[in-house]
Design a protein around this motif. Sequence first.
Motif, mmCIF file in Angstrom:
data_model
loop_
_atom_site.group_PDB
_atom_site.id
_atom_site.type_symbol
_atom_site.label_atom_id
_atom_site.label_comp_id
_atom_site.label_asym_id
_atom_site.label_seq_id
_atom_site.Cartn_x
_atom_site.Cartn_y
_atom_site.Cartn_z
ATOM 1 N N GLY A 113 25.683 37.553 52.957
ATOM 2 C CA GLY A 113 27.074 37.706 53.352
ATOM 3 C C GLY A 113 27.122 37.862 54.860
ATOM 4 N N ALA A 114 28.266 38.232 55.369
ATOM 5 C CA ALA A 114 28.449 38.379 56.818
ATOM 6 C C ALA A 114 27.526 39.436 57.410
ATOM 7 C CB ALA A 114 29.905 38.726 57.121
ATOM 8 N N ASP A 115 27.194 40.458 56.623
ATOM 9 C CA ASP A 115 26.391 41.572 57.138
ATOM 10 C C ASP A 115 24.954 41.579 56.632
ATOM 11 O OD1 ASP A 115 28.631 42.552 58.526
ATOM 12 O OD2 ASP A 115 29.325 43.618 56.738
ATOM 13 N N GLY A 116 24.473 40.452 56.118
ATOM 14 C CA GLY A 116 23.110 40.399 55.598
ATOM 15 C C GLY A 116 23.096 40.189 54.097
ATOM 16 N N PRO A 117 22.018 40.592 53.423
ATOM 17 C CA PRO A 117 21.918 40.392 51.978
ATOM 18 C C PRO A 117 23.102 41.026 51.241
ATOM 19 C CG PRO A 117 19.810 41.072 52.861
ATOM 20 C CD PRO A 117 20.813 41.227 53.966
ATOM 21 N N ALA A 118 23.734 40.242 50.359
ATOM 22 C CA ALA A 118 24.915 40.719 49.644
ATOM 23 C C ALA A 118 24.728 40.720 48.129
ATOM 24 C CB ALA A 118 26.124 39.854 50.006
ATOM 25 N N GLN A 119 24.014 39.723 47.629
ATOM 26 C CA GLN A 119 23.822 39.594 46.187
ATOM 27 C C GLN A 119 22.426 39.055 45.904
ATOM 28 O OE1 GLN A 119 27.275 36.934 45.751
ATOM 29 N NE2 GLN A 119 28.009 38.373 44.200
#
Length: 146
Positions: A131-137
Amino acid sequence: MGASGWDYLVPYDGGVEAALKRLRAEVFASGDYYWTYGEDRPKPATEEELWADHNVRESMTHSVLDIFEVGTGDPWGGRTFGKTFEVTEAECTAVFGTPRPTADDLGSDLEEPTQQLLAERGVGRHLIIHGADGPAQILFFGATGD
């Protein structure tokens, strides 16, 4: 029966090992796995009871319950059964066109791209989705069963 493909998309919260542990617990609690006895017998109350059954060990659960740990190294090599391996940046680039895919990069149909990344039946893979801030899922996927 043959193998069954499966995939699960979960939040990246606490890393891959923690996510796998939570996902396995959720799938077991939901009962959303293949039970060799169908409706003839109730499903076990614990995973220990599940895996104590010879028929289950032979046919597997056709779900992420068949994946017990996070592996390291090459998923195409030996001693990989029951493990999940991270999709590498090179594999991501080859399949999704980027080394760090986002949800938008994956598209809506994951069957073909994930099939390209499966080494063999009984070996899972996991893909970190950014995601925008790094790992999201984390997308866990595989094909298990007899």
